[in-house]
Design an enzyme around this catalytic site. Structure first.
Site, PDB file in Angstrom:
ATOM      1  N   LEU A 173       0.800  -1.214   0.000  1.00 46.53           N
ATOM      2  CA  LEU A 173       0.000   0.000   0.000  1.00 46.53           C
ATOM      3  C   LEU A 173       0.840   1.275   0.000  1.00 46.53           C
ATOM      4  CD1 LEU A 173      -2.855  -1.090   2.439  1.00 46.53           C
ATOM      5  CD2 LEU A 173      -2.759  -1.246  -0.046  1.00 46.53           C
ATOM      6  N   CYS A 174       2.129   1.154  -0.330  1.00 44.31           N
ATOM      7  CA  CYS A 174       2.984   2.333  -0.450  1.00 44.31           C
ATOM      8  C   CYS A 174       2.773   2.988  -1.815  1.00 44.31           C
ATOM      9  CB  CYS A 174       4.452   1.945  -0.306  1.00 44.31           C
ATOM     10  SG  CYS A 174       5.030   1.909   1.390  1.00 44.31           S
ATOM     11  N   HIS A 175       2.828   4.324  -1.831  1.00 44.12           N
ATOM     12  CA  HIS A 175       2.705   5.053  -3.087  1.00 44.12           C
ATOM     13  C   HIS A 175       4.051   5.081  -3.820  1.00 44.12           C
ATOM     14  CE1 HIS A 175      -0.690   6.571  -0.711  1.00 44.12           C
ATOM     15  NE2 HIS A 175      -1.268   6.875  -1.860  1.00 44.12           N
ATOM     16  N   MET A 235       9.254   4.876   4.640  1.00 47.48           N
ATOM     17  CA  MET A 235       9.331   3.474   4.230  1.00 47.48           C
ATOM     18  C   MET A 235      10.493   3.241   3.270  1.00 47.48           C
ATOM     19  SD  MET A 235       7.114   2.061   6.006  1.00 47.48           S
ATOM     20  CE  MET A 235       7.516   0.460   5.330  1.00 47.48           C
ATOM     21  N   GLU A 236      10.769   4.201   2.411  1.00 44.36           N
ATOM     22  CA  GLU A 236      11.904   4.073   1.502  1.00 44.36           C
ATOM     23  C   GLU A 236      13.222   4.035   2.278  1.00 44.36           C
ATOM     24  OE1 GLU A 236       8.521   5.048  -0.914  1.00 44.36           O
ATOM     25  OE2 GLU A 236       9.246   5.873   0.982  1.00 44.36           O
ATOM     26  N   ASP A 250      24.190 -11.905   3.567  1.00 43.96           N
ATOM     27  CA  ASP A 250      24.356 -12.825   2.442  1.00 43.96           C
ATOM     28  C   ASP A 250      25.810 -12.916   2.005  1.00 43.96           C
ATOM     29  OD1 ASP A 250      23.342 -14.381   0.051  1.00 43.96           O
ATOM     30  OD2 ASP A 250      24.228 -12.655  -0.968  1.00 43.96           O
TER      31      ASP A 250
END
Length: 291
Positions: A173-175, A235-236, A250
């Site tokens: 739901l992120c733009h 969020m980014e 990793d």
């Protein structure tokens, strides 16, 4: 509905019962499209001044079927997966109202993308951090840039930048945002204390003849993101910091999997309706909650 009118006039109990059963099945799948049409049709047929009246048992059968359908329809919970593009109406709630989740309807529980059409476009920034602790041998190879996979810090930096640009593809739901700047920085911090217990990789190294235990350490990661847009970039920034830490894991897991990814949090953000924010929670408060 002409066939239903005809059956109502013929006083055929068996035929009308069959029609009611048919509408009962249809109304369970599409109650909004059948129940009220059926209601108005039968009532208009019953109210006509004809020489023959509809038997009361048939009317009772119809109303029982209709009431069951409406009761099932009213107790059903519907969820919408469509993306809302309509402009949100101005909020009339006072500042005393309790906070609510903007992506969730409090009545139905459905999830939806928030419309940001009415929000002003401002300069927005966010700073997020994460860290990953490495045992002695893995941290020593990282300091000497001697891992078999190559330059760990450079690869993790590029991975964090790439991830920040793909946030809307990872978080449903992120733009999607047109980011103007992304910066991912990684710093090595060696443990100040001598290791009390060695990892499995360190123990293997000691068995091969090196008796001096190597100090572990952590990689501290900072992710800064900026844009001119209608919604924030927290969020980014978080995605960039998280994926950078995962990339370090990793790249280093071949020499030891005893690594631990630490706190991931937003330290600061600017712009938007809420203005300037700084993370103020103390370490002692988080430890009291087991974090």
């Amino acid at each position: 509905m002409s066939s239903l009118h005809m059956l109502m006039r013929t006083r055929s109990p068996m035929a009308l019962s069959a029609v009611c059963r048919q509408f009962s099945v249809v109304s369970q799948t599409r109650p909004d499209a059948t129940s009220f049409t059926l209601n108005s049709t039968v009532e208009s047929s019953c109210c006509q001044r004809t020489s023959t009246a509809v038997p009361s048992t048939i009317q009772a059968l119809y109303y029982r079927t209709l009431n069951t359908s409406l009761r099932e329809h009213s107790s059903t919970r519907y969820f919408s997966t469509s993306i809302s593009t309509a402009k949100s109406s101005p909020s009339n709630s006072s500042s005393s109202d309790p906070p609510q989740l903007t992506h969730t309807d409090p009545k139905t529980g459905k999830a939806s993308m928030v419309s940001v059409a009415d929000k002003p476009s401002t300069h927005r920034t966010a700073l997020a951090v994460s860290s990953i602790w490495l045992p002695g041998i893995a941290f020593d190879l990282l300091k000497r840039n001697a891992h078999k996979k190559g330059d760990v810090l450079t690869v993790a930096q590029i991975a964090g930048i790439q991830a920040a640009k793909q946030t809307s593809n990872l978080i449903p739901l992120c733009h999607p945002l047109l980011l103007t700047h992304i910066s991912v920085q990684l710093k090595l911090v060696e443990d100040s204390e001598e290791p009390k217990t060695n990892s499995s990789a360190d123990q293997q190294q000691q068995q091969q003849g090196d008796s001096s235990p190597l100090k572990g350490g952590r990689v501290e990661i900072e992710s800064r993101v900026a844009c001119m847009g209608n919604t924030g970039v927290e969020m980014e920034a978080l995605t960039g910091a998280t994926v950078a830490a995962l990339t370090v894991f990793d790249m280093c897991k071949a020499v030891g999997k005893d690594m631990v990814i630490g706190e991931i949090k937003v330290l600061e953000k600017t712009g938007g309706k809420s203005g300037h924010y700084k993370h103020q929670q103390k370490d002692s408060e988080r430890r009291s909650h087991g974090i």
